[in-house]
Design a protein around this motif. Structure first.
Motif, PDB file in Angstrom:
ATOM      1  N   TYR A   1       0.847  -1.193   0.000  1.00 58.48           N
ATOM      2  CA  TYR A   1       0.000   0.000   0.000  1.00 58.48           C
ATOM      3  C   TYR A   1       0.880   1.240   0.000  1.00 58.48           C
ATOM      4  O   TYR A   1       2.019   1.203   0.469  1.00 58.48           O
ATOM      5  CB  TYR A   1      -0.907   0.020   1.234  1.00 58.48           C
ATOM      6  CG  TYR A   1      -2.046  -0.962   1.176  1.00 58.48           C
ATOM      7  CD1 TYR A   1      -3.291  -0.601   0.663  1.00 58.48           C
ATOM      8  CD2 TYR A   1      -1.886  -2.283   1.622  1.00 58.48           C
ATOM      9  CE1 TYR A   1      -4.334  -1.506   0.599  1.00 58.48           C
ATOM     10  CE2 TYR A   1      -2.919  -3.188   1.563  1.00 58.48           C
ATOM     11  CZ  TYR A   1      -4.149  -2.797   1.050  1.00 58.48           C
ATOM     12  OH  TYR A   1      -5.187  -3.709   0.989  1.00 58.48           O
TER      13      TYR A   1
ATOM     14  N   ARG B   1      -1.164  -0.061   5.522  1.00 61.99           N
ATOM     15  CA  ARG B   1       0.246  -0.335   5.209  1.00 61.99           C
ATOM     16  C   ARG B   1       0.830  -1.369   6.177  1.00 61.99           C
ATOM     17  O   ARG B   1       0.762  -1.218   7.394  1.00 61.99           O
ATOM     18  CB  ARG B   1       1.033   0.965   5.285  1.00 61.99           C
ATOM     19  CG  ARG B   1       2.512   0.837   4.995  1.00 61.99           C
ATOM     20  CD  ARG B   1       2.877   1.234   3.602  1.00 61.99           C
ATOM     21  NE  ARG B   1       4.267   1.703   3.545  1.00 61.99           N
ATOM     22  CZ  ARG B   1       4.897   2.061   2.447  1.00 61.99           C
ATOM     23  NH1 ARG B   1       4.269   2.044   1.300  1.00 61.99           N
ATOM     24  NH2 ARG B   1       6.143   2.469   2.483  1.00 61.99           N
TER      25      ARG B   1
ATOM     26  N   GLY C   1       5.627  -1.111  -1.329  1.00 65.40           N
ATOM     27  CA  GLY C   1       4.429  -0.781  -0.571  1.00 65.40           C
ATOM     28  C   GLY C   1       4.407  -1.235   0.869  1.00 65.40           C
ATOM     29  O   GLY C   1       3.327  -1.399   1.442  1.00 65.40           O
TER      30      GLY C   1
ATOM     31  N   ASP D   1       6.154  -0.747   4.976  1.00 67.28           N
ATOM     32  CA  ASP D   1       6.994  -0.075   5.951  1.00 67.28           C
ATOM     33  C   ASP D   1       8.085  -1.038   6.419  1.00 67.28           C
ATOM     34  O   ASP D   1       7.995  -2.251   6.205  1.00 67.28           O
ATOM     35  CB  ASP D   1       6.176   0.388   7.159  1.00 67.28           C
ATOM     36  CG  ASP D   1       5.313   1.601   6.849  1.00 67.28           C
ATOM     37  OD1 ASP D   1       5.647   2.354   5.920  1.00 67.28           O
ATOM     38  OD2 ASP D   1       4.284   1.790   7.547  1.00 67.28           O
TER      39      ASP D   1
ATOM     40  N   ASN E   1       1.214  -3.895  11.331  1.00 65.62           N
ATOM     41  CA  ASN E   1       1.766  -2.586  10.978  1.00 65.62           C
ATOM     42  C   ASN E   1       3.065  -2.378  11.749  1.00 65.62           C
ATOM     43  O   ASN E   1       3.521  -3.254  12.487  1.00 65.62           O
ATOM     44  CB  ASN E   1       0.747  -1.469  11.239  1.00 65.62           C
ATOM     45  CG  ASN E   1       0.326  -1.373  12.690  1.00 65.62           C
ATOM     46  OD1 ASN E   1       1.075  -1.718  13.605  1.00 65.62           O
ATOM     47  ND2 ASN E   1      -0.894  -0.902  12.928  1.00 65.62           N
TER      48      ASN E   1
END
Length: 228
Positions: free
Chosen positions: A151, A158, A182, A184, A209
């Motif tokens: 994302y 994300r 996409g 983290d 996340n």
């Protein structure tokens, strides 16, 4: 957690991939999607990759492992752990190597140092590649998610993935690649701590996340396995 060795990540456009299984082929698809060229290999010879290369298109070509290692600005090693000593050493000298591997004793046979919690998978590869800069990557995500679960930055959906390296520039390159695809990044620290994101740990193959990944890393417990 230790201090990585500083460095600068140069511009890189070609990825060598050693191993064309589920993870290797998905990294190839995802990387081509964001503009990289791919040189991919497997243990059976370039001719056996004709169908995959045809699917990947003109930005991909098949090669031997040594050729893929030499061609890549950086290289993804994604072979079964039991075969890691077959990874070519000289063509990877001075290069960043992303290690996707995990230890599955059912496949790899028991490795006492891993069973006892005194070594790490990526630490083993780093010793095999003493002139390379190894970073862990893509080891705690299902292969199919690599091309479907990215994302844009800032999106509430994300997902975060971990990396680990003894070299700052290697961890930074993985972070850049994750971001392009996409995801983290959470930097676990040196390879000695990379076990925190491996098999049977809270961060392994779960969707999380950044904050959740950091929390799961703190929950990791290094248990010793009992060899069969």
């Amino acid at each position: 957690m230790g201090t990585a060795r500083p460095g600068v990540v140069p511009a890189m456009t070609t990825i060598g991939i050693i191993g064309a299984g589920l993870i290797g082929s998905q990294v190839a698809r995802a990387a081509i999607g964001v503009g990289y060229d791919i040189v991919i290999s497997n243990s059976r010879g370039p001719e056996t990759l004709a169908d995959l290369v045809a699917e990947l298109g003109p930005k991909a070509r098949a090669a031997t492992a040594s050729e893929a290692a030499a061609a890549g600005d950086f290289v993804v090693v994604t072979v079964p752990l039991k075969n890691y000593e077959q990874v070519p050493v000289e063509p990877l000298a001075g290069k960043i190597v992303i290690d996707t591997n995990n230890y599955y004793f059912e496949r790899d046979g028991h490795i006492p140092a891993l069973d006892a919690g005194v070594d790490t998978v990526s630490g083993m590869l780093q010793r095999h590649l003493p002139t390379s800069k190894v970073a862990k990557g893509f080891n705690h995500i299902m292969a199919s998610d690599i091309t479907t679960d990215g994302y844009p930055a800032g999106s509430p959906q994300r997902r975060a993935l971990a990396t680990s390296s003894d070299f700052e520039e290697a961890a930074e390159l993985v972070q850049r690649l994750y971001d392009e695809l996409g995801f983290d990044t959470v930097n676990v620290g040196p390879l000695a701590d990379s076990w925190r994101v491996e098999r049977d740990q809270p961060a392994y193959v779960v969707r999380q996340n950044r904050a959740e990944l950091v929390e799961n890393l703190t929950k990791a417990v290094r248990a010793s396995a009992t060899p069969a």
